[in-house]
Design a protein around this motif. Sequence first.
Motif, mmCIF file in Angstrom:
data_model
loop_
_atom_site.group_PDB
_atom_site.id
_atom_site.type_symbol
_atom_site.label_atom_id
_atom_site.label_comp_id
_atom_site.label_asym_id
_atom_site.label_seq_id
_atom_site.Cartn_x
_atom_site.Cartn_y
_atom_site.Cartn_z
ATOM 1 N N LEU A 1 0.811 -1.215 0.000
ATOM 2 C CA LEU A 1 0.000 0.000 0.000
ATOM 3 C C LEU A 1 0.847 1.268 0.000
ATOM 4 N N GLU A 2 2.044 1.188 0.494
ATOM 5 C CA GLU A 2 2.896 2.362 0.608
ATOM 6 C C GLU A 2 3.423 2.781 -0.759
ATOM 7 N N VAL A 3 3.408 4.086 -1.040
ATOM 8 C CA VAL A 3 3.953 4.615 -2.288
ATOM 9 C C VAL A 3 5.454 4.812 -2.101
ATOM 10 N N VAL A 4 6.241 4.024 -2.823
ATOM 11 C CA VAL A 4 7.693 4.040 -2.660
ATOM 12 C C VAL A 4 8.362 4.036 -4.036
ATOM 13 N N PRO A 5 9.639 4.456 -4.095
ATOM 14 C CA PRO A 5 10.372 4.329 -5.358
ATOM 15 C C PRO A 5 10.416 2.867 -5.800
ATOM 16 N N ALA A 6 10.238 2.626 -7.091
ATOM 17 C CA ALA A 6 10.202 1.250 -7.602
ATOM 18 C C ALA A 6 11.518 0.521 -7.379
ATOM 19 N N ALA A 7 12.620 1.265 -7.368
ATOM 20 C CA ALA A 7 13.940 0.657 -7.193
ATOM 21 C C ALA A 7 14.912 1.722 -6.709
ATOM 22 N N THR A 8 16.004 1.286 -6.116
ATOM 23 C CA THR A 8 17.108 2.204 -5.853
ATOM 24 C C THR A 8 17.939 2.302 -7.132
ATOM 25 N N ARG A 9 18.768 3.315 -7.221
ATOM 26 C CA ARG A 9 19.591 3.464 -8.429
ATOM 27 C C ARG A 9 20.606 2.329 -8.539
ATOM 28 N N SER A 10 21.127 1.872 -7.432
ATOM 29 C CA SER A 10 22.074 0.753 -7.480
ATOM 30 C C SER A 10 21.369 -0.531 -7.906
ATOM 31 N N GLU A 11 20.120 -0.706 -7.458
ATOM 32 C CA GLU A 11 19.332 -1.870 -7.863
ATOM 33 C C GLU A 11 19.037 -1.817 -9.354
ATOM 34 N N ALA A 12 18.707 -0.628 -9.857
ATOM 35 C CA ALA A 12 18.434 -0.463 -11.283
ATOM 36 C C ALA A 12 19.686 -0.755 -12.115
ATOM 37 N N ALA A 13 20.832 -0.255 -11.644
ATOM 38 C CA ALA A 13 22.084 -0.490 -12.365
ATOM 39 C C ALA A 13 22.421 -1.979 -12.404
ATOM 40 N N GLN A 14 22.170 -2.673 -11.303
ATOM 41 C CA GLN A 14 22.430 -4.114 -11.258
ATOM 42 C C GLN A 14 21.495 -4.869 -12.192
ATOM 43 N N ALA A 15 20.235 -4.428 -12.277
ATOM 44 C CA ALA A 15 19.279 -5.076 -13.182
ATOM 45 C C ALA A 15 19.716 -4.925 -14.637
ATOM 46 N N LEU A 16 20.201 -3.742 -14.990
ATOM 47 C CA LEU A 16 20.678 -3.506 -16.355
ATOM 48 C C LEU A 16 21.901 -4.371 -16.649
ATOM 49 N N LYS A 17 22.822 -4.447 -15.705
ATOM 50 C CA LYS A 17 24.034 -5.251 -15.880
ATOM 51 C C LYS A 17 23.688 -6.728 -16.040
#
Length: 306
Positions: free
Chosen positions: A7-23
Amino acid sequence: MTVHGELEVVPAATRSEAAQALKAFTSAYNAADKAYDPALDADRVTGPLGAINQAGLKARQKNHPDGNPDHSPLELTDATYLIPKKAGWPRWFLADTDSNRDQDSGETDSRWLVVFVKSGPGAGWKAAYLSVVAPSRLPAFAKDGDGLARPVTADSAALAVAPEDLSTQYTQYLQKGAPDVFAPGSATSGWRETRRTTRRAGFSYQYIDQPLDSGSFGPLGLETDDGGALVFFSSKHFERQTAAKGLRPPLNADAEALLTGEVESTLTKERVSGQLVYVPKKGSTKDGGKVVLLNRLPGLTAAKGS
C-alpha cells in the motif's frame, strides 16, 4: 506500527538496484545471443521483448545449433534511470542508455530505452520493453519533489488517449483507419499504405491486428514536462499469405524454424511488437493533438502452414 508494503507509495527501485538489473540483463542477453540459447536469458526478459527474444533465439538455435558465429557483445552504457514511485506490484523503471550499436553523433545516434519490471517482492527484474530512439525525439520527463519520474496511470483522463486504450486503438486504426488518433508515420499511415499496395502475382494477403494489453504486456508510461506522456504498449499482428493453385508461399529460415503444420497453400506469420509513443495531454495542439509513434520493435513469434 505496521507498514503494508503493498500500500505504501515508494520508489520502484534504488539506483544501485536499477544499475544491477541492467548489468544482469546485458550479461544474460549476450550469453544467450552468443550460444543462440533462449534458456540463458529466459529469466531476464518478459512481455513483448521476452516474446520476441525467446522466439528469435529458438529459431536461430534451430538454424545454427553451434551458436552465433557473428556474435558481438552488446554494451549499454551512459545510463540514466527514470524511477517512478508507486504502490503495490508490479514495479518498474526505465533505463535510458547508450548502446555500442550506433555512432555517438550525427543522424545514426540513438538511445536504447529498456523498461524493467518486477512482478512481486520475491521476483527478479526483467526487461519487458526495448525501444531505440534518436535523442532529439525524446521529450523532457516530469519529476516530483524528490527528483523521481512521475508515472502515468493506465486509465489517465489527462491524456489525448489513455494508455490502456492505446493497443486497441492502434490495432483498430491499422485495420480500419479509425480512430484517427495517430500522427502520420512509417508505422501508422505508412504501414497501412504498404499493406494496401502489396501485390504479388498469384498471391493474396490478409492482415489481422489484435490488442495485447494485459499482464506483462500492459502499457507503462511516464509523464513529460508538457503534461503529455511517453508510453510503451504492446500489440499482436498476423499476416496470412495465400497462394493460387500450383504455387506455394515462400518460407524463410526463421519462419520455417517456428513453423507448425505444413505450408501447402497458406502461410500465417504471427508477430508481437512493442511500441513507444508520445501522447499529448488532452486538448493539446502539439502534433495536431495526435499520438506520435516514436519506435516500433516487432518480432516473429510463430508461423503456421496449411
